[in-house]
Design a protein around this motif. Structure first.
Motif, mmCIF file in Angstrom:
data_model
loop_
_atom_site.group_PDB
_atom_site.id
_atom_site.type_symbol
_atom_site.label_atom_id
_atom_site.label_comp_id
_atom_site.label_asym_id
_atom_site.label_seq_id
_atom_site.Cartn_x
_atom_site.Cartn_y
_atom_site.Cartn_z
ATOM 1 N N THR A 131 88.538 -32.986 35.638
ATOM 2 C CA THR A 131 89.746 -33.478 36.324
ATOM 3 C C THR A 131 90.308 -34.728 35.659
ATOM 4 N N ASP A 132 89.416 -35.664 35.306
ATOM 5 C CA ASP A 132 89.882 -36.909 34.688
ATOM 6 C C ASP A 132 89.777 -36.811 33.178
ATOM 7 N N ARG A 133 90.922 -36.671 32.544
ATOM 8 C CA ARG A 133 90.874 -36.572 31.078
ATOM 9 C C ARG A 133 91.307 -37.884 30.447
ATOM 10 N N ASP A 134 90.783 -38.109 29.247
ATOM 11 C CA ASP A 134 91.131 -39.300 28.487
ATOM 12 C C ASP A 134 91.430 -38.857 27.050
ATOM 13 N N LEU A 135 92.702 -38.886 26.690
ATOM 14 C CA LEU A 135 93.090 -38.404 25.360
ATOM 15 C C LEU A 135 93.047 -39.501 24.299
ATOM 16 N N THR A 136 92.709 -40.727 24.694
ATOM 17 C CA THR A 136 92.786 -41.827 23.729
ATOM 18 C C THR A 136 91.843 -41.598 22.550
ATOM 19 N N THR A 137 92.284 -42.074 21.410
ATOM 20 C CA THR A 137 91.466 -41.940 20.212
ATOM 21 C C THR A 137 91.860 -43.055 19.249
ATOM 22 N N THR A 138 90.947 -43.392 18.345
ATOM 23 C CA THR A 138 91.252 -44.454 17.370
ATOM 24 C C THR A 138 91.339 -43.830 15.991
ATOM 25 N N VAL A 139 92.470 -44.063 15.333
ATOM 26 C CA VAL A 139 92.663 -43.529 13.983
ATOM 27 C C VAL A 139 92.970 -44.686 13.052
ATOM 28 N N LEU A 140 92.103 -44.910 12.097
ATOM 29 C CA LEU A 140 92.283 -45.985 11.112
ATOM 30 C C LEU A 140 92.631 -47.315 11.782
ATOM 31 N N GLY A 141 91.902 -47.611 12.821
ATOM 32 C CA GLY A 141 92.060 -48.897 13.492
ATOM 33 C C GLY A 141 93.189 -48.925 14.514
ATOM 34 N N ASP A 142 93.965 -47.863 14.596
ATOM 35 C CA ASP A 142 95.069 -47.794 15.552
ATOM 36 C C ASP A 142 94.583 -47.071 16.809
ATOM 37 N N GLU A 143 94.685 -47.720 17.967
ATOM 38 C CA GLU A 143 94.287 -47.045 19.211
ATOM 39 C C GLU A 143 95.441 -46.213 19.710
ATOM 40 N N LEU A 145 99.146 -30.540 26.298
ATOM 41 C CA LEU A 145 97.816 -30.833 25.748
ATOM 42 C C LEU A 145 96.866 -31.285 26.859
ATOM 43 N N TYR A 146 97.338 -32.203 27.682
ATOM 44 C CA TYR A 146 96.511 -32.768 28.753
ATOM 45 C C TYR A 146 96.079 -31.673 29.733
ATOM 46 N N ILE A 147 97.045 -30.852 30.128
ATOM 47 C CA ILE A 147 96.768 -29.807 31.123
ATOM 48 C C ILE A 147 95.864 -28.730 30.524
ATOM 49 N N THR A 148 96.195 -28.286 29.310
ATOM 50 C CA THR A 148 95.429 -27.194 28.690
ATOM 51 C C THR A 148 93.995 -27.636 28.382
ATOM 52 N N LEU A 149 93.851 -28.872 27.944
ATOM 53 C CA LEU A 149 92.498 -29.386 27.651
ATOM 54 C C LEU A 149 91.621 -29.310 28.906
ATOM 55 N N GLY A 150 92.174 -29.768 30.037
ATOM 56 C CA GLY A 150 91.410 -29.745 31.281
ATOM 57 C C GLY A 150 91.114 -28.328 31.735
ATOM 58 N N LEU A 151 92.128 -27.460 31.666
ATOM 59 C CA LEU A 151 91.926 -26.075 32.104
ATOM 60 C C LEU A 151 90.934 -25.334 31.207
ATOM 61 N N GLY A 202 88.366 -26.810 30.103
ATOM 62 C CA GLY A 202 87.050 -27.325 30.500
ATOM 63 C C GLY A 202 86.600 -28.553 29.736
ATOM 64 N N TYR A 203 87.548 -29.276 29.118
ATOM 65 C CA TYR A 203 87.166 -30.446 28.311
ATOM 66 C C TYR A 203 87.888 -31.695 28.790
ATOM 67 N N ARG A 204 87.262 -32.843 28.542
ATOM 68 C CA ARG A 204 87.807 -34.109 29.049
ATOM 69 C C ARG A 204 88.362 -35.012 27.955
ATOM 70 N N THR A 205 87.791 -34.898 26.766
ATOM 71 C CA THR A 205 88.205 -35.806 25.698
ATOM 72 C C THR A 205 88.307 -35.049 24.370
ATOM 73 N N PRO A 206 89.111 -35.564 23.448
ATOM 74 C CA PRO A 206 89.204 -34.926 22.123
ATOM 75 C C PRO A 206 87.844 -34.842 21.434
ATOM 76 N N SER A 207 86.970 -35.817 21.656
ATOM 77 C CA SER A 207 85.699 -35.823 20.917
ATOM 78 C C SER A 207 84.773 -34.676 21.340
ATOM 79 N N GLU A 208 85.053 -34.051 22.502
ATOM 80 C CA GLU A 208 84.209 -32.915 22.929
ATOM 81 C C GLU A 208 84.563 -31.614 22.208
ATOM 82 N N LEU A 209 85.673 -31.626 21.464
ATOM 83 C CA LEU A 209 86.148 -30.365 20.884
ATOM 84 C C LEU A 209 85.385 -30.038 19.604
#
Ligand SMILES: Cc1cc2nc3c(=O)[nH]c(=O)nc-3n(C[C@H](O)[C@H](O)[C@H](O)COP(=O)(O)O)c2cc1C
Ligand SMILES: CCCCC(=O)C(=O)O
Length: 385
Positions: free
Chosen positions: A78-90, A362-368, A370-377
């Motif tokens: 239910t609670d997703r977090d899409l944040t990610t750090t790329v080359l020092g940029d959050e 992206l947010y909706i499909t990721l949750g549906l 069954g995943y919460r964060t990009p790192s789980e993919l």
């Protein structure tokens, strides 16, 4: 901080109750059709076109369609977090705006509108060397900015442009390797149209004091001569891997090589001390018959993914596509043509609408799924089918 991008869905439904519809389609895969119907032929044709027969452009999409997501249930997503750090940029989500040149061909506000929309959502914009506005003008929109380089043969012009970008707060440098000369593009050739022939997209060199010092007359006095000077300096160039150290001397921030399609080239990028690569075939605009970028991704990510940041573009249209690219090894994607269509259809609001649709989907499909964060993919959530 994590953002609930899915809120755009309820916002649209609520506006619907009040009788207001979205500015144009929310079906990102169908956006091109709407743009084709409503944008001027020259601008639309330039954005939509590909190299040669269009085989690689089609292959980019077919590769996405061959991979299927296998959703998982009761995954407490239910609670997703899409944040990610790329080359020092959050980043609030693993999405950046791909460099797209000469944006005034689809809307008079061009890159200024794009920069404002990107900044309003916190997504980095990668500004093209062939921009319709200067690096300094775009910087005024605020937000996170990277700079894309078409590497000119004149070293002092290169140093001047990079110095300006750095002073204007651009953090990472994206060096595009696959377009040292323009691909064979029948859609533009048939109309004898490229934006640069009208001086479109040349604001950065034309405003550059060192570039101007190379001209007998200023671009304002003799536009054709200035365009020819640009062409001979920025296209048909002849650089090799050993020269990347020159760029390292001119740029203190992270450097990313865009247009990598072979694992050996990815290894060379690592050996050259680069910070990232973009696995990309330039949206099928350069080598017709080249493999789909998504098909190149797993091998390259497997070869260098633990040593260098691996980004991806070419064919990303929907939220599900972002999930597939991340599952196959990308840290983040560059989003290209769709936002240019949004720009053409409704300026800054159009770019924002397209980006909000992508992030919400992206947010909706990721949750549906069954995943919460990009790192789980990982590849295990996909099947070939
Ligand atoms: C109209 C247009 C202009 C582009 N201009 C640039 C550019 O100036 N620099 C660059 O590195 N890539 C440029 N690209 C390539 C994009 O950055 C990106 O690689 C490509 O659009 C990805 O394919 P997709 O849009 O089909 O997903 C351009 C692409 C388009 C469609
Ligand atoms: C020299 C080509 C610049 C624009 C570009 O990258 C594209 O149209 O794909």
């Amino acid at each position: 901080m994590a953002t609930r991008f899915g809120d755009y869905q309820s916002e649209i439904y609520l506006h619907g109750l009040a009788g207001t519809k979205p500015p144009f389609t929310t079906d990102l895969a169908a956006l091109e059709e709407e743009a084709a119907a409503r944008l001027p032929e020259d601008g639309f044709g330039y954005v939509a076109g590909g190299a040669g027969s269009g085989a690689t452009m089609r292959a980019n999409r077919e590769a996405f369609d061959r991979w299927k997501i296998v959703p998982r249930m009761l995954a407490e997503a239910t609670d997703r977090d899409l944040t990610t750090t790329v080359l020092g940029d959050e980043l609030p989500a693993p999405v950046l705006l791909a460099p797209i040149g000469a944006q005034t061909i689809v809307h008079p506000d061009g890159e200024l509108a794009t920069a404002r929309a990107a900044a309003s959502l916190g997504l980095p914009m990668i500004l093209s060397t062939v921009s319709s506005h200067s690096v300094e003008a775009i910087a005024e929109a605020g937000g996170s900015r990277w700079f894309q380089l078409y590497w000119p043969s004149d070293a002092e012009v290169c140093a001047s442009i990079l110095g300006r970008a750095r002073n204007a707060g651009y953090t990472a440098l994206v060096v595009t390797l696959d377009t040292w000369t323009m691909g064979w593009r029948p859609r533009d050739l048939d109309r004898a149209y490229v934006p640069f022939l009208n001086g479109e997209g040349l604001a950065i060199p034309f405003s550059d004091p060192v570039f101007r010092s190379r001209l007998a007359k200023s671009p304002e006095e003799d536009l054709p001569a200035a365009m020819l000077a640009w062409m001979s300096m920025f296209t048909g160039t002849d650089f090799g891997w050993h020269q990347l150290s020159l760029l390292r001397e001119l740029w203190s921030g992270p450097i990313v090589l865009k247009g990598v399609q072979h694992a050996d080239d990815a290894r060379r990028a690592v050996d050259a001390g680069m910070d990232g690569i973009v696995v990309s075939n330039h949206g099928g605009r350069q080598v017709d018959g080249a493999l789909a970028a998504l098909d190149a991704l797993p091998t390259i990510a497997g070869a260098v993914g633990d040593r260098i940041e691996v980004l991806f573009d070419s064919g990303v249209r929907t939220g599900a596509d972002v999930i597939k690219a991340l599952a196959l090894g990308a840290k983040a994607v560059l989003y290209g043509r769709p936002y240019a269509y949004g720009l053409g259809l409704a300026g800054e609001d159009g770019v924002r609408h397209v980006l909000r649709c992508l992030l919400a989907e992206l947010y909706i499909t990721l949750g549906l799924a069954g995943y919460r964060t990009p790192s789980e993919l990982s590849p295990s959530l996909l099947r070939r089918g």
